[in-house]
Write a protein that holds these residues in place. Structure first.
Motif, mmCIF file in Angstrom:
data_model
loop_
_atom_site.group_PDB
_atom_site.id
_atom_site.type_symbol
_atom_site.label_atom_id
_atom_site.label_comp_id
_atom_site.label_asym_id
_atom_site.label_seq_id
_atom_site.Cartn_x
_atom_site.Cartn_y
_atom_site.Cartn_z
ATOM 1 N N LYS A 256 4.811 6.628 -6.140
ATOM 2 C CA LYS A 256 6.016 7.298 -6.632
ATOM 3 C C LYS A 256 6.995 7.540 -5.484
ATOM 4 C CE LYS A 256 3.947 9.694 -10.581
ATOM 5 N NZ LYS A 256 3.738 11.012 -11.249
ATOM 6 N N PRO A 257 8.295 7.630 -5.785
ATOM 7 C CA PRO A 257 9.267 7.937 -4.725
ATOM 8 C C PRO A 257 8.944 9.263 -4.056
ATOM 9 C CG PRO A 257 10.382 7.201 -6.715
ATOM 10 C CD PRO A 257 8.943 7.384 -7.085
ATOM 11 N N ARG A 258 9.147 9.290 -2.751
ATOM 12 C CA ARG A 258 8.935 10.474 -1.911
ATOM 13 C C ARG A 258 7.466 10.815 -1.686
ATOM 14 N NH1 ARG A 258 12.675 11.740 -5.473
ATOM 15 N NH2 ARG A 258 11.264 13.154 -6.583
ATOM 16 N N VAL A 259 6.554 9.931 -2.112
ATOM 17 C CA VAL A 259 5.122 10.148 -1.879
ATOM 18 C C VAL A 259 4.657 9.189 -0.795
ATOM 19 C CG1 VAL A 259 2.801 10.103 -2.865
ATOM 20 C CG2 VAL A 259 4.733 10.880 -4.250
ATOM 21 N N PHE A 260 4.038 9.736 0.253
ATOM 22 C CA PHE A 260 3.590 8.930 1.371
ATOM 23 C C PHE A 260 2.085 9.084 1.558
ATOM 24 C CE2 PHE A 260 7.961 10.359 2.658
ATOM 25 C CZ PHE A 260 8.583 9.154 2.334
ATOM 26 N N ILE A 261 1.411 7.967 1.724
ATOM 27 C CA ILE A 261 -0.028 7.958 1.992
ATOM 28 C C ILE A 261 -0.214 7.733 3.487
ATOM 29 C CG2 ILE A 261 -2.259 6.998 1.337
ATOM 30 C CD1 ILE A 261 -0.608 8.129 -1.001
ATOM 31 N N VAL A 262 -0.870 8.671 4.158
ATOM 32 C CA VAL A 262 -1.001 8.579 5.610
ATOM 33 C C VAL A 262 -2.461 8.429 6.016
ATOM 34 C CG1 VAL A 262 1.097 9.900 6.023
ATOM 35 C CG2 VAL A 262 -1.082 11.091 5.887
ATOM 36 N N LYS A 263 -2.665 7.837 7.174
ATOM 37 C CA LYS A 263 -4.015 7.649 7.702
ATOM 38 C C LYS A 263 -4.399 8.742 8.693
ATOM 39 C CE LYS A 263 -4.079 2.613 7.156
ATOM 40 N NZ LYS A 263 -4.199 1.319 7.864
ATOM 41 N N LYS A 264 -3.404 9.232 9.423
ATOM 42 C CA LYS A 264 -3.701 10.248 10.437
ATOM 43 C C LYS A 264 -2.557 11.243 10.521
ATOM 44 C CE LYS A 264 -2.315 6.996 14.084
ATOM 45 N NZ LYS A 264 -2.038 5.847 13.193
ATOM 46 N N ALA A 265 -2.865 12.452 11.027
ATOM 47 C CA ALA A 265 -1.928 13.568 11.006
ATOM 48 C C ALA A 265 -0.580 13.278 11.680
ATOM 49 C CB ALA A 265 -2.584 14.805 11.625
ATOM 50 N N PRO A 266 -0.542 12.616 12.864
ATOM 51 C CA PRO A 266 0.761 12.380 13.505
ATOM 52 C C PRO A 266 1.712 11.513 12.685
ATOM 53 C CG PRO A 266 -1.027 12.152 15.087
ATOM 54 C CD PRO A 266 -1.671 12.234 13.742
ATOM 55 N N ASP A 267 1.170 10.789 11.674
ATOM 56 C CA ASP A 267 2.053 9.997 10.811
ATOM 57 C C ASP A 267 3.017 10.888 10.032
ATOM 58 O OD1 ASP A 267 0.590 7.774 11.579
ATOM 59 O OD2 ASP A 267 -0.679 7.771 9.783
ATOM 60 N N ILE A 268 2.596 12.119 9.739
ATOM 61 C CA ILE A 268 3.373 12.972 8.827
ATOM 62 C C ILE A 268 4.732 13.352 9.408
ATOM 63 C CG2 ILE A 268 3.399 15.181 7.612
ATOM 64 C CD1 ILE A 268 0.327 14.888 7.350
ATOM 65 N N PRO A 269 4.810 13.987 10.582
ATOM 66 C CA PRO A 269 6.147 14.329 11.100
ATOM 67 C C PRO A 269 6.978 13.096 11.420
ATOM 68 C CG PRO A 269 4.431 14.815 12.725
ATOM 69 C CD PRO A 269 3.738 14.509 11.448
ATOM 70 N N ASP B 122 -8.904 6.883 -1.460
ATOM 71 C CA ASP B 122 -10.113 6.054 -1.506
ATOM 72 C C ASP B 122 -11.270 6.726 -2.239
ATOM 73 O OD1 ASP B 122 -8.768 4.157 -0.026
ATOM 74 O OD2 ASP B 122 -9.590 4.817 1.901
ATOM 75 N N ASN B 123 -11.144 8.010 -2.505
ATOM 76 C CA ASN B 123 -12.220 8.759 -3.157
ATOM 77 C C ASN B 123 -12.225 8.451 -4.655
ATOM 78 O OD1 ASN B 123 -14.028 10.615 -4.172
ATOM 79 N ND2 ASN B 123 -13.144 12.377 -3.115
ATOM 80 N N TYR C 143 9.255 16.049 -0.548
ATOM 81 C CA TYR C 143 8.349 14.979 -0.141
ATOM 82 C C TYR C 143 6.901 15.433 -0.297
ATOM 83 C CZ TYR C 143 12.584 13.040 1.872
ATOM 84 O OH TYR C 143 13.853 12.547 2.034
ATOM 85 N N LEU C 144 6.032 14.444 -0.501
ATOM 86 C CA LEU C 144 4.608 14.717 -0.696
ATOM 87 C C LEU C 144 3.798 13.761 0.170
ATOM 88 C CD1 LEU C 144 2.244 16.072 -2.224
ATOM 89 C CD2 LEU C 144 2.538 14.308 -3.997
ATOM 90 N N PHE C 145 2.855 14.325 0.933
ATOM 91 C CA PHE C 145 1.981 13.530 1.791
ATOM 92 C C PHE C 145 0.535 13.682 1.339
ATOM 93 C CE2 PHE C 145 5.754 14.138 4.322
ATOM 94 C CZ PHE C 145 5.899 12.931 5.007
ATOM 95 N N LEU C 146 -0.136 12.554 1.195
ATOM 96 C CA LEU C 146 -1.554 12.504 0.852
ATOM 97 C C LEU C 146 -2.273 11.664 1.892
ATOM 98 C CD1 LEU C 146 -1.180 11.518 -2.929
ATOM 99 C CD2 LEU C 146 -1.064 13.813 -1.929
ATOM 100 N N TYR C 147 -3.548 11.957 2.102
ATOM 101 C CA TYR C 147 -4.329 11.167 3.051
ATOM 102 C C TYR C 147 -4.998 9.976 2.356
ATOM 103 C CZ TYR C 147 -3.726 14.135 7.130
ATOM 104 O OH TYR C 147 -3.187 14.792 8.206
#
Length: 318
Positions: free
Chosen positions: A273-286, A260-261, A251-255
């Motif tokens: 892409k599959p298994r790629v998650f875009i998160v807004k804040k750190a607690p979203d990851i776990p 937005d940059n 899995y891959l997590f990006l902020y």
């Protein structure tokens, strides 16, 4: 030297004799395993090694004796692992460029502990430094190990946050186990060895090369359930690890801030892409990782990618 160090020395002699081809050395090593005791000094079976490698006996012997002092002088606390060891991290088997030996200082059990890699640029912004620390806190507080590469910037913050909070941390380094890069992280590396673990895929006789760090990133990704890229430039080492993570079905997590940059392109190449998650804040990851792992367990590997994509849409409603 103990028998594992001798076996590692024998293998590294084969690598050098094979003009630094690990693949050729691995193939020859696999053929030797049922034929002779690979824990014994290579020179005791020089004819067999020489025949399989197609290298003259005097040349192979010279390589062995040239490399031997580096193995003899290796820190006594270094633990050498090979594929046959029960403590070998099984999650690494089968991926491209999987090393035949690992050199570890510290707690071997951390190699098998569920962990996430926190990676990013060596020249982070203040926001990136804060994000790295918050990410380490969020991951560690949920029981995951924190893996990184001991580099300046994001990596250093991830390790230091883990140590300060008492969370397990694993440093996967791009140098032999007896070296340190960057030099200013020597004390940090020593502290990680005492409280966590430091792991290298490179023999003590190796001279560090620039491309070692990409092999380090491949191994770091393979050891981890997921990689979290905090900040990086186009073409940076963390971006390369992001590619390795997807190649290895991790899995891959990006902020969202990276996406937005507009000055960088890489986040938009991974988004969607599959298994790629875009998160807004750190607690979203776990939270999302737990959800993804639960879904993977329930639907099985064959339909996993198909089922994971809706999880990404959930992120934008947070």
């Amino acid at each position: 030297m103990d028998k594992k160090r001798h076996q590692a020395l024998n293998f590294q002699s084969m690598v050098v004799a094979s003009k630094n081809s690990e693949t050729k050395a691995m193939e020859a090593f696999a053929k030797l395993l049922p034929l002779l005791d690979t824990f014994e000094p290579l020179v005791l079976h020089i004819s067999e090694y020489s025949h399989l490698l197609g290298v003259a006996e005097p040349d192979l012997s010279a390589i062995y004796y040239t490399l031997r002092p580096a193995f003899e002088s290796m820190d006594e606390q270094v633990q050498v692992l090979t594929w046959e060891d029960p403590l070998w991290p099984k999650q690494t088997k089968g991926f491209a460029y999987c090393p035949r030996f690992l050199y570890v200082l510290g707690d071997l059990s951390l190699l098998a502990k569920p962990s996430l890699s926190i990676i990013g640029t060596r020249s982070p912004s203040l926001e990136g430094l804060s994000s790295a620390a918050l990410t380490a806190q969020a991951i560690g507080s949920k029981g995951y190990g924190i893996t990184s590469g001991l580099a300046r910037g994001i990596d250093g913050v991830a390790h230091k946050t883990a140590l300060a909070s008492g969370y397990p941390t694993l440093a996967v380094i791009g140098t032999p186990i007896g070296s340190c890069y960057p030099p200013e992280h020597k004390e940090l590396q020593q502290e990680i060895a005492r409280k966590g673990a430091v792991v290298s895929r490179f023999a003590p006789s190796e001279n560090t090369q620039k491309w070692f760090f990409l092999l380090r990133n491949r191994l770091m990704s393979a050891l981890s359930l997921a990689s979290v890229v905090i900040e990086d430039r186009d073409g940076g080492g963390a971006v390369r690890q992001a590619s390795f993570a997807l190649e290895q079905k991790k899995y891959l997590f990006l902020y969202q801030g990276s996406l937005d940059n507009q000055a960088i392109l890489w986040p938009r190449e991974f988004a969607g892409k599959p298994r790629v998650f875009i998160v807004k804040k750190a607690p979203d990851i776990p939270r999302l990782l737990a959800k993804a792992l639960e879904m993977k367990a329930s639907v099985g590997k064959t339909s996993c990618e198909k089922e994971e994509k809706p999880l990404q849409l959930d992120l934008f409603s947070l």
